[in-house]
Design a protein around this motif. Structure first.
Motif, PDB file in Angstrom:
ATOM      1  N   ASP A 271       0.824  -1.215   0.000  1.00 22.49           N
ATOM      2  CA  ASP A 271       0.000   0.000   0.000  1.00 22.49           C
ATOM      3  C   ASP A 271       0.854   1.259   0.000  1.00 22.49           C
ATOM      4  O   ASP A 271       0.539   2.247  -0.686  1.00 22.49           O
ATOM      5  CB  ASP A 271      -0.940   0.001   1.203  1.00 22.49           C
ATOM      6  N   ASP A 272       1.936   1.246   0.776  1.00 21.72           N
ATOM      7  CA  ASP A 272       2.799   2.428   0.820  1.00 21.72           C
ATOM      8  C   ASP A 272       3.489   2.667  -0.523  1.00 21.72           C
ATOM      9  O   ASP A 272       3.665   3.814  -0.958  1.00 21.72           O
ATOM     10  CB  ASP A 272       3.846   2.284   1.925  1.00 21.72           C
ATOM     11  N   ALA A 273       3.890   1.576  -1.179  1.00 22.77           N
ATOM     12  CA  ALA A 273       4.518   1.717  -2.498  1.00 22.77           C
ATOM     13  C   ALA A 273       3.539   2.325  -3.491  1.00 22.77           C
ATOM     14  O   ALA A 273       3.885   3.230  -4.261  1.00 22.77           O
ATOM     15  CB  ALA A 273       5.014   0.368  -2.991  1.00 22.77           C
ATOM     16  N   LEU A 274       2.301   1.843  -3.482  1.00 22.24           N
ATOM     17  CA  LEU A 274       1.296   2.398  -4.390  1.00 22.24           C
ATOM     18  C   LEU A 274       1.038   3.869  -4.089  1.00 22.24           C
ATOM     19  O   LEU A 274       0.863   4.674  -5.009  1.00 22.24           O
ATOM     20  CB  LEU A 274      -0.008   1.599  -4.280  1.00 22.24           C
ATOM     21  N   HIS A 275       1.034   4.217  -2.822  1.00 24.80           N
ATOM     22  CA  HIS A 275       0.832   5.624  -2.449  1.00 24.80           C
ATOM     23  C   HIS A 275       1.959   6.496  -3.005  1.00 24.80           C
ATOM     24  O   HIS A 275       1.708   7.581  -3.548  1.00 24.80           O
ATOM     25  CB  HIS A 275       0.764   5.747  -0.926  1.00 24.80           C
ATOM     26  N   LEU A 276       3.187   6.011  -2.897  1.00 30.22           N
ATOM     27  CA  LEU A 276       4.330   6.778  -3.381  1.00 30.22           C
ATOM     28  C   LEU A 276       4.292   6.964  -4.895  1.00 30.22           C
ATOM     29  O   LEU A 276       4.681   8.015  -5.423  1.00 30.22           O
ATOM     30  CB  LEU A 276       5.624   6.084  -2.981  1.00 30.22           C
ATOM     31  N   PHE A 277       3.792   5.973  -5.601  1.00 27.85           N
ATOM     32  CA  PHE A 277       3.755   6.059  -7.059  1.00 27.85           C
ATOM     33  C   PHE A 277       2.545   6.844  -7.572  1.00 27.85           C
ATOM     34  O   PHE A 277       2.634   7.519  -8.599  1.00 27.85           O
ATOM     35  CB  PHE A 277       3.720   4.664  -7.679  1.00 27.85           C
ATOM     36  N   THR A 278       1.420   6.739  -6.873  1.00 25.01           N
ATOM     37  CA  THR A 278       0.167   7.247  -7.418  1.00 25.01           C
ATOM     38  C   THR A 278      -0.313   8.559  -6.805  1.00 25.01           C
ATOM     39  O   THR A 278      -1.164   9.228  -7.384  1.00 25.01           O
ATOM     40  CB  THR A 278      -0.953   6.204  -7.245  1.00 25.01           C
ATOM     41  N   ALA A 279       0.208   8.945  -5.637  1.00 32.55           N
ATOM     42  CA  ALA A 279      -0.337  10.106  -4.944  1.00 32.55           C
ATOM     43  C   ALA A 279       0.701  11.124  -4.516  1.00 32.55           C
ATOM     44  O   ALA A 279       0.340  12.179  -3.992  1.00 32.55           O
ATOM     45  CB  ALA A 279      -1.127   9.642  -3.713  1.00 32.55           C
ATOM     46  N   VAL A 280       1.973  10.848  -4.725  1.00 28.24           N
ATOM     47  CA  VAL A 280       3.040  11.714  -4.230  1.00 28.24           C
ATOM     48  C   VAL A 280       3.934  12.155  -5.396  1.00 28.24           C
ATOM     49  O   VAL A 280       4.306  11.323  -6.224  1.00 28.24           O
ATOM     50  CB  VAL A 280       3.904  10.967  -3.181  1.00 28.24           C
ATOM     51  N   PRO A 281       4.283  13.442  -5.476  1.00 28.99           N
ATOM     52  CA  PRO A 281       5.285  13.878  -6.479  1.00 28.99           C
ATOM     53  C   PRO A 281       6.651  13.310  -6.108  1.00 28.99           C
ATOM     54  O   PRO A 281       7.489  13.960  -5.495  1.00 28.99           O
ATOM     55  CB  PRO A 281       5.257  15.411  -6.359  1.00 28.99           C
ATOM     56  N   ASN A 282       6.882  12.080  -6.509  1.00 30.62           N
ATOM     57  CA  ASN A 282       7.998  11.310  -5.973  1.00 30.62           C
ATOM     58  C   ASN A 282       9.125  11.093  -6.968  1.00 30.62           C
ATOM     59  O   ASN A 282      10.173  10.576  -6.615  1.00 30.62           O
ATOM     60  CB  ASN A 282       7.452   9.945  -5.499  1.00 30.62           C
ATOM     61  N   TYR A 283       8.904  11.452  -8.256  1.00 33.04           N
ATOM     62  CA  TYR A 283       9.897  11.209  -9.311  1.00 33.04           C
ATOM     63  C   TYR A 283      10.293   9.729  -9.365  1.00 33.04           C
ATOM     64  O   TYR A 283      11.432   9.395  -9.676  1.00 33.04           O
ATOM     65  CB  TYR A 283      11.137  12.077  -9.128  1.00 33.04           C
ATOM     66  N   ALA A 284       9.372   8.847  -9.036  1.00 28.82           N
ATOM     67  CA  ALA A 284       9.654   7.403  -9.075  1.00 28.82           C
ATOM     68  C   ALA A 284       8.363   6.653  -9.348  1.00 28.82           C
ATOM     69  O   ALA A 284       7.273   7.085  -8.956  1.00 28.82           O
ATOM     70  CB  ALA A 284      10.262   6.940  -7.755  1.00 28.82           C
TER      71      ALA A 284
END
Length: 617
Positions: A271-284
């Motif tokens: 879930d945290d990985a999906l959040h980082l990819f889909t909801a955060v300006p993460n450049y990843a």
């Protein structure tokens, strides 16, 4: 091309990085009892609860590969070889509690098994024979709930097997059940348990009274894979034009062929990985994320588009990135059979669709991706790490590294746990000096000279000194399962190979840790060392013509005269000059320089075809 866009290629896999490992599980064991007892436990439980024995064993194999994880709960709170769930028992990850799962009856099968068998929850958790009884009782109960008899014909248990998976969607349930019946068809011999291959044709028309949801979203993957579409974030982040978390493209139609599939692990939860990819300006981002629990898959970036996952812009442009939930240092625990099965089916599908070779120069770990220059090489990631089971994974892909062929000039690394990283050798795997399990490791250590008293080799762009270490992230002195090298010679129990411009030795008594292979070798053409690059970029003049500056192929190493490295294919130089909201074929800048890919050290590398000659074994 904007200079600030280049920043993203140096950003690591995720912004959440595990800072030291405060916690790890012991090495997995098969059973508290002997392997021969495990077979009889299945026989007795199957007889007692009138469940087909072969079905019971196949369910256990697909849940745990007959591994009870030393009585510890899995990432889904599952215990023992039958994965009886108790969601109240959540495992720690890097010293922190994992995300609490929702309270659902499917996550409390341990309690249900206790009621059905009359055995205590403690016994079901800690005693293998009791655990198998619990699994058999659950299967029998599910079969009866479906209104079916406890027949000895395994073909009529498909619905009960679907239910046993505890899947929340019909796709995931069917995926698990299909794998169980495929295991019966193929047979298994592992951990002292033998399931002889048998013909089976499951009846799938049974009514499904378990009311599972169906996910009908359009995704790219094999039929039956439990996969859903969870789109990664795609937007401009600031007034300077920085954007993310991926690039639009039209691969391979735009000229950027997909040559690689890169295997990662998340170092965080699904879930945290999906959040980082889909909801955060993460450049990843990654193209796919696979869960540890049920092997469910989220597609976040379509394969035709370029995900930002590898830390090397050239590799990003030519690869599909697949993340796997879990923490590498405890990977033997997080990397579940459900995860391996789902991931392998996805990779097999993608490799066939995009014509990607099923070998270790094209199905690679993040730890096999080179940096674009020496400074970047030092900071490149090391996942999926020591405990990713490459041998098993490739067997699921239909490739067995241990199939011997050739004369032995090219060898494949195939470590044997009985002759590699044994305690009596004094070898260790460590995390900040703390010993990690030896069992399940996927590599051989490389030494400067034959003998355990010799120093480990090091890498100029990784090591701070001239001696390698036993640390889990020190990739400079490790040759991993499936990688291939030129064998230089043998001294007693020790084998010498060309590796990263050095001569490296590893313990290999009677060839126990290698398998002979066929292929081609690459060696310098002339009398001078040959540059080894981390990309196959066009000449700077060609890039400059398209207004791409400060980007050129930079040598990481040199290949010494006389050394040989295993050929991985010929490539024509190109560069993906991406822009926000644009996927024109003009973005792919094509050069005329020919490169040859090689397995140079722990990571792949590229040499100019004009500098080398290719010879068959």
């Amino acid at each position: 091309m904007r200079e600030n866009k280049k920043i993203r290629v140096w950003i690591g896999l995720l912004t959440v990085v595990m800072v030291g490992v405060l916690f790890w599980w012991p090495a997995p064991r098969v059973s508290a009892e002997s392997g021969s007892t495990l077979q009889s436990d299945f026989q007795q439980a199957a007889k007692k609860y009138h469940v087909p024995e072969k079905l019971l064993m196949a369910v256990s194999y697909n849940e745990t590969q007959f591994n009870d994880h030393n009585g510890k709960p899995s990432v889904a709170g599952g215990y023992g070889v039958m994965h009886l769930t108790d969601a109240a028992e959540q495992v720690s990850t890097a010293g922190k509690k994992s995300q609490q799962l929702p309270d659902s009856s499917v996550l409390h099968t341990l309690i249900k098994a206790a009621k059905l068998t009359g055995l205590s929850e403690t016994k079901l958790k800690t005693e293998t024979s009791a655990n198998i009884e619990g699994g058999a009782a659950l299967l029998a109960n599910d079969q009866k709930q479906l209104g079916h008899s406890l027949t000895s014909d395994a073909n009529f248990w498909y619905g009960a097997v679907e239910k046993y998976s505890q899947a929340t969607t019909s796709q995931a349930a069917e995926f698990f059940a299909d794998d169980v019946y495929q295991t019966i068809k193929k047979g298994v011999h592992q951990a002292g348990v033998t399931l002889t291959a048998q013909k089976v044709s499951p009846v799938k028309e049974q009514p499904n009274s378990f009311h599972l949801d169906s996910d009908t979203a359009t995704v790219e993957g094999p039929d039956g894979l439990p996969i859903e579409w969870v789109p990664a974030l795609y937007k401009v982040f600031d007034k300077q034009g920085n954007y993310g978390n991926y690039d639009l493209a039209d691969r391979p139609n735009d000229g950027a062929k997909i040559n690689y599939i890169v295997i990662h692990n998340t170092e965080t939860t699904f879930d945290d990985a999906l959040h980082l990819f889909t909801a955060v300006p993460n450049y990843a981002s990654a193209n796919y994320v696979v869960s540890s629990d049920q092997g469910t898959v989220a597609e976040t970036v379509q394969p035709k588009n370029v995900a930002w996952h590898a830390g090397n812009w050239y590799i990003n442009s030519h690869s599909i990135g697949i993340e796997h939930e879990g923490f590498a240092t405890v990977g033997g625990f997080w990397f579940t059979e459900a995860m391996y099965q789902s991931s392998a089916k996805l990779v097999k599908y993608l490799a066939a669709k995009y014509n990607i070779p099923l070998d270790r120069q094209h199905i690679i770990g993040h730890d096999n991706v080179p940096g674009l220059n020496p400074a970047a090489q030092k900071t490149m990631h090391w996942d999926p790490g020591t405990y990713w089971n490459w041998q098993h994974y490739f067997e699921l892909l239909g490739v067995n590294f241990k199939n011997s062929q050739g004369s032995g000039e090219i060898i494949t690394i195939t470590p044997d746990s009985n002759h590699n990283l044994t305690a009596d050798s004094g070898q260790k795997v460590t995390d900040n000096g703390v010993d990690l399990p030896l069992k399940g490791s996927n590599f051989v250590y490389l030494y400067k000279h034959p003998g355990f008293t010799s120093d480990l080799i090091s890498d100029k762009d990784f090591s701070s000194g001239t001696i390698g270490t036993t640390e889990k992230d020190d990739w400079s002195d490790k040759a991993v399962t499936g990688q291939q090298f030129h064998k230089v010679g043998q001294s007693g129990d020790w084998t010498e190979i060309d590796y990263g411009g050095q001569n490296a030795w590893f313990y290999n008594p009677d060839g126990a840790n290698t398998t002979n292979a066929t292929g081609k070798l690459v060696t310098p053409k002339g009398s001078q060392p040959v540059p080894v690059y981390g990309s196959a970029y066009p000449k700077a003049a060609i890039l400059k013509k398209d207004k791409v500056t400060n980007t050129k192929a930079k040598a990481l190493y040199v290949m010494p005269v006389g050394q040989k490295y295993v050929y991985g294919g010929k490539l024509t130089a190109n560069y993906f000059n991406s822009h926000f909201d644009a996927n024109s074929p003009k973005n792919v800048i094509k050069g005329d320089t020919q490169y040859i890919q090689i397995q140079f050290n722990h990571r792949i590398g590229f040499v100019k075809a004009s500098d080398v000659k290719v010879v068959s074994q």
